[in-house]
Design an enzyme around this catalytic site. Sequence first.
Site, PDB file in Angstrom:
ATOM      1  N   GLU A   9      -7.000   6.592  11.109  1.00  0.00           N
ATOM      2  CA  GLU A   9      -7.124   7.262  12.396  1.00  0.00           C
ATOM      3  C   GLU A   9      -6.070   8.362  12.543  1.00  0.00           C
ATOM      4  O   GLU A   9      -6.364   9.468  12.992  1.00  0.00           O
ATOM      5  CB  GLU A   9      -6.953   6.244  13.539  1.00  0.00           C
ATOM      6  N   TYR A  19     -14.327  26.861   0.727  1.00  0.00           N
ATOM      7  CA  TYR A  19     -14.316  25.392   0.652  1.00  0.00           C
ATOM      8  C   TYR A  19     -13.515  24.873  -0.533  1.00  0.00           C
ATOM      9  O   TYR A  19     -12.997  23.764  -0.490  1.00  0.00           O
ATOM     10  CB  TYR A  19     -15.728  24.796   0.664  1.00  0.00           C
ATOM     11  N   GLU A  25       0.817  -1.215   0.000  1.00  0.00           N
ATOM     12  CA  GLU A  25       0.000   0.000   0.000  1.00  0.00           C
ATOM     13  C   GLU A  25       0.851   1.266   0.000  1.00  0.00           C
ATOM     14  O   GLU A  25       0.379   2.342  -0.335  1.00  0.00           O
ATOM     15  CB  GLU A  25      -0.916   0.026   1.230  1.00  0.00           C
ATOM     16  N   LYS A  63     -12.582   4.763   3.107  1.00  0.00           N
ATOM     17  CA  LYS A  63     -11.623   4.104   2.214  1.00  0.00           C
ATOM     18  C   LYS A  63     -12.385   3.021   1.445  1.00  0.00           C
ATOM     19  O   LYS A  63     -12.392   1.847   1.842  1.00  0.00           O
ATOM     20  CB  LYS A  63     -10.481   3.508   3.038  1.00  0.00           C
TER      21      LYS A  63
END
Length: 118
Positions: A73, A53, A21, A98
Amino acid sequence: MDKVFIKGLSIQTTIGFFEWEKHIKQTLVIDLTLGWDIKPAAVNDELAKTLDYSSISVEIEKFANNNPVDLLETLAERMAEFLMAKYSIPWLALKIGKPGAVYNAQTVGVEIERGKQL
């Protein structure tokens, strides 16, 4: 408290615990709600007095790509700290998904709230 939000922001970044990954880009989908007083911007229709934004969306992707981590996290915590400090945001809710991480789930992820709602 007024809120500004970005929903379904799709970015490509390097993230994940496994070695493979660390060599690919994966899609993350981000929902962000920012506590903000929109009244000053609305009085005279001034962009400079609200949260841009579009600019924040660009900063989110840059931050994720410049700060690769293993865990969603960790990314959520660091991104929340970064956004709150850069834009003086008193409160935010951040959700990072994800998609494809678990083959039989639409998406997986984390959702956090930081700061105080005024």
